[in-house]
Design a protein around this motif. Structure first.
Motif, PDB file in Angstrom:
ATOM      1  N   VAL A  90     -71.416  -7.020   1.212  1.00 35.95           N
ATOM      2  CA  VAL A  90     -72.616  -6.846   0.469  1.00 35.95           C
ATOM      3  C   VAL A  90     -72.663  -7.684  -0.718  1.00 35.95           C
ATOM      4  N   ARG A  91     -71.640  -7.805  -1.501  1.00 39.97           N
ATOM      5  CA  ARG A  91     -71.351  -8.531  -2.748  1.00 39.97           C
ATOM      6  C   ARG A  91     -70.549  -9.791  -2.600  1.00 39.97           C
ATOM      7  N   HIS A 129     -64.805  -1.963   2.819  1.00 40.32           N
ATOM      8  CA  HIS A 129     -66.127  -1.284   2.616  1.00 40.32           C
ATOM      9  C   HIS A 129     -66.793  -1.819   1.154  1.00 40.32           C
ATOM     10  N   LYS A 130     -68.014  -1.438   1.137  1.00 40.22           N
ATOM     11  CA  LYS A 130     -68.883  -1.597  -0.188  1.00 40.22           C
ATOM     12  C   LYS A 130     -68.083  -1.086  -1.248  1.00 40.22           C
ATOM     13  N   PRO A 137     -66.124   0.886 -15.544  1.00 38.79           N
ATOM     14  CA  PRO A 137     -66.133  -0.615 -15.580  1.00 38.79           C
ATOM     15  C   PRO A 137     -65.121  -1.094 -14.249  1.00 38.79           C
ATOM     16  N   ASP A 155     -62.795  -3.922 -12.749  1.00 37.88           N
ATOM     17  CA  ASP A 155     -61.895  -5.005 -12.884  1.00 37.88           C
ATOM     18  C   ASP A 155     -61.633  -5.617 -11.473  1.00 37.88           C
ATOM     19  N   MET A 159     -58.975  -4.780  -6.845  1.00 38.55           N
ATOM     20  CA  MET A 159     -59.907  -4.377  -7.533  1.00 38.55           C
ATOM     21  C   MET A 159     -59.844  -2.760  -7.965  1.00 38.55           C
ATOM     22  N   TYR A 160     -59.970  -2.500  -9.241  1.00 38.37           N
ATOM     23  CA  TYR A 160     -59.889  -1.204  -9.480  1.00 38.37           C
ATOM     24  C   TYR A 160     -60.432  -0.720 -10.788  1.00 38.37           C
ATOM     25  N   HIS A 161     -60.967   0.549 -10.939  1.00 36.41           N
ATOM     26  CA  HIS A 161     -61.693   0.996 -12.032  1.00 36.41           C
ATOM     27  C   HIS A 161     -60.961   1.330 -13.339  1.00 36.41           C
ATOM     28  N   ASN A 190     -75.894 -10.199  -4.606  1.00 34.59           N
ATOM     29  CA  ASN A 190     -75.908  -9.312  -3.561  1.00 34.59           C
ATOM     30  C   ASN A 190     -76.351  -9.687  -2.357  1.00 34.59           C
ATOM     31  N   ASP A 233     -74.577  -3.400  -9.394  1.00 37.13           N
ATOM     32  CA  ASP A 233     -74.159  -2.280  -9.946  1.00 37.13           C
ATOM     33  C   ASP A 233     -73.373  -2.517 -11.226  1.00 37.13           C
ATOM     34  N   LEU A 252     -77.939   1.612   0.593  1.00 40.46           N
ATOM     35  CA  LEU A 252     -77.209   1.154   1.643  1.00 40.46           C
ATOM     36  C   LEU A 252     -75.732   1.339   1.577  1.00 40.46           C
ATOM     37  N   GLU A 253     -75.040   1.607   2.457  1.00 43.50           N
ATOM     38  CA  GLU A 253     -73.782   1.872   2.503  1.00 43.50           C
ATOM     39  C   GLU A 253     -73.100   1.121   3.660  1.00 43.50           C
ATOM     40  N   THR A 254     -71.885   0.858   3.882  1.00 42.39           N
ATOM     41  CA  THR A 254     -71.314  -0.045   4.995  1.00 42.39           C
ATOM     42  C   THR A 254     -70.242   1.492   5.691  1.00 42.39           C
ATOM     43  N   ASP A 255     -70.093   2.408   4.990  1.00 47.83           N
ATOM     44  CA  ASP A 255     -69.462   3.653   5.524  1.00 47.83           C
ATOM     45  C   ASP A 255     -70.295   4.917   5.568  1.00 47.83           C
ATOM     46  N   ILE A 278     -70.067   8.250   3.768  1.00 45.31           N
ATOM     47  CA  ILE A 278     -70.501   8.608   2.481  1.00 45.31           C
ATOM     48  C   ILE A 278     -71.680   8.519   2.103  1.00 45.31           C
ATOM     49  N   LYS A 314     -74.268  10.106  -1.117  1.00 48.83           N
ATOM     50  CA  LYS A 314     -74.673   9.261  -2.006  1.00 48.83           C
ATOM     51  C   LYS A 314     -76.057   9.460  -2.057  1.00 48.83           C
ATOM     52  N   LEU A 341     -75.424  -0.451   6.584  1.00 44.35           N
ATOM     53  CA  LEU A 341     -75.727  -1.798   7.069  1.00 44.35           C
ATOM     54  C   LEU A 341     -75.982  -2.502   8.438  1.00 44.35           C
TER      55      LEU A 341
END
Lengths: 323, 323
Positions: free
Chosen positions: A74-75, A209-210, A217, A219, B4-6, B79, B198, B247-250, B253, B257, B275
């Motif tokens: 998606v991204r 997945h997306k 935020p 990272d 990637m993490y939040h 995107n 996002d 729009l989701e790929t899963d 969820i 959502k 998707l």
């Protein structure tokens, strides 16, 4: 606050090793056989002796590569590149008697189509009262040039166009092209104007997945993309004449970076340009020094003197190799 | 390895505050006055009483927004979004008697142009022996439909097209459109099919120059993009009928959502889609429940029954408001 910084974790790996890891873990290239056949046929046709000797073949790369951030994409990260340099240069190479393999980002400028509006179909055509399609008079010349120039080059077997989107497709197809062009020896040239991603997410480390945005935020850590220029020079097409590009937004570091690229990747020429003046002036950096190349006037293309100069350097190179 | 993490640092700010920060620090919108005038004129023309009453106006958003990573933009996050949903829906809204403000990503699908090849000019036209331009017979119908459908809608004042690229331009133009549409009351609809980023890099935190790649892996921290849906609903066009997309790929969820979005942003309808099946089936999520909408067959558009259903819901909404 968003910020970007470099981690100190980089492990030193040879370009060959990096390349191998990259290709081993990349997703399979779609229609690889068909692409391979087109390339082989094109090179074969262009290596037959003609009345003026074999045609030189240049691989022009154009437009930016994308770096998918999710496997179900998606991204993605993209590089700004209209493809204007590559498309314009292709026209001048054809005019100089070269055949061109145009490896371009889908949706970017096409050779001969630069003077057309954004949406050529909707802006250049209308329906007459009796429902037939007619070109809008003010666009007629540009449309005719585009269609005839393009059609000629393709039908005579002088222009092969191959599209890509992702960094994976780009490097996989470039490898197919380069290894096929090896047979042309010094008559082959690479004009690498594409804006290739410096950083990427290896396919296996990619989120499937997306990525969800609810939790604050984001990272991201991106790996350095392998430097394929070395591998192209050493393994894929070792006798080809190689021209790479360096684009920067800060003139202060532009020439230093171009000189470094020349030396590090053993390019024959590095074309250095600054983002805001790239249509007016470029600087050719070679072992012998630097040459500034300016467009003749505001209405002309800097690619005209640029390609002329490169063709001369390529001729010198061919003579030196054959001597 | 890329990962990637939040971060847990998110500060809770109201949508209004987030929006204000966003607009205050965004780069100035180019040609803002001209865009504003086009919108005002279009809405004025469409609010004049016609023989069948005032025309309903829907703002259809389409395509992905980009997030520049450098002020002198070389790289950006994008995107994936072809714009097929937005372009197709626009055709069906026009067919249903709506006027459409089409806010689209440059380069994505245009209404009436979906059946055309990738490069319509070069693939659909040729030059005849006497150098006149002719349409290639196999594409003639598609080309005529595209030109006539498009031309009709624009010349009758039913279709206004406004392009964007970055998230800044998208939200700035959406705000202009929405605040202008306030005057239409419940006759206004928003059909928000665009794939809006996002995460983003606030303009002031952005690196000015092209980020250098020599020093190893790259770490990036992106801020959450402000949720403008709330601000659109509460401040810009509080009586308009609002449809957003999820729009989701899963699939696991997706519905959860969609329901959350409906409630959180007070949307009237959320169109949920996965998707890989988005051209076959969508799920309308409303306060009253969920409705699956399928395309009639493999050759038809899911947008046909989708827009029909939305128009009915909009009619009900208008009656309720006016009662």
């Amino acid at each position: 606050m968003a910020l970007m910084y470099h981690s100190m974790d980089a492990v030193d790996e040879t370009p060959s090793f990096q390349a191998k890891s990259f290709f081993d873990s990349a997703p399979v290239l779609k229609d690889a056989d068909s692409i391979s056949n087109k390339i082989t046929q094109f090179i074969h046709q262009n290596s037959l002796p003609g009345s003026e000797g074999p045609r030189r073949v240049v691989c022009v790369t154009s437009g930016g590569t994308t770096v998918p951030l999710e496997q179900r994409c998606v991204r993605y990260i993209d590089n700004f590149s209209s493809g204007h340099r590559g498309a314009t240069s292709t026209e001048y190479f054809l005019k100089s008697g070269y055949s061109v393999i145009f490896l371009y980002r889908r949706g970017t400028f096409q050779p001969y189509c630069r003077s057309l509006p954004d949406d050529p179909l909707l802006e250049c055509f209308k329906l007459t009262n009796d429902s037939s399609i007619q070109v809008v008079e003010s666009h007629a010349e540009a449309v005719k040039s585009a269609i005839s120039g393009h059609h000629d080059a393709v039908s005579r077997g002088y222009l092969l166009k191959l599209p890509f989107i992702t960094i994976f497709e780009y490097l996989q197809i470039l490898r197919l092209i380069a290894t096929s062009m090896k047979i042309l020896g010094p008559n082959a040239m690479f004009y690498l104007a594409a804006a290739v991603s410096d950083f990427y997410v290896p396919w296996e480390s990619m989120a499937v997945h997306k990525i969800q945005s609810a939790s604050g935020p984001l990272d991201m850590r991106l790996a350095q993309a392998p430097k394929m220029l070395s591998v192209l020079r050493k393994e894929w097409a070792p006798t080809a004449f190689c021209v790479s590009f360096k684009l920067e937004t800060d003139t202060g570091i532009l020439l230093e970076k171009a000189a470094t690229a020349l030396k590090k990747y053993k390019m024959h020429v590095v074309v250095a340009n600054e983002l805001s003046t790239r249509k007016e002036v470029v600087i050719l950096v070679t072992e012998s020094g630097k040459v500034s190349v300016h467009r003749e006037n505001d209405q002309s293309d800097v690619e005209s003197p640029l390609i002329k100069l490169l063709v001369e350097k390529h001729s010198t190179y061919i003579m030196d190799v054959n001597a």
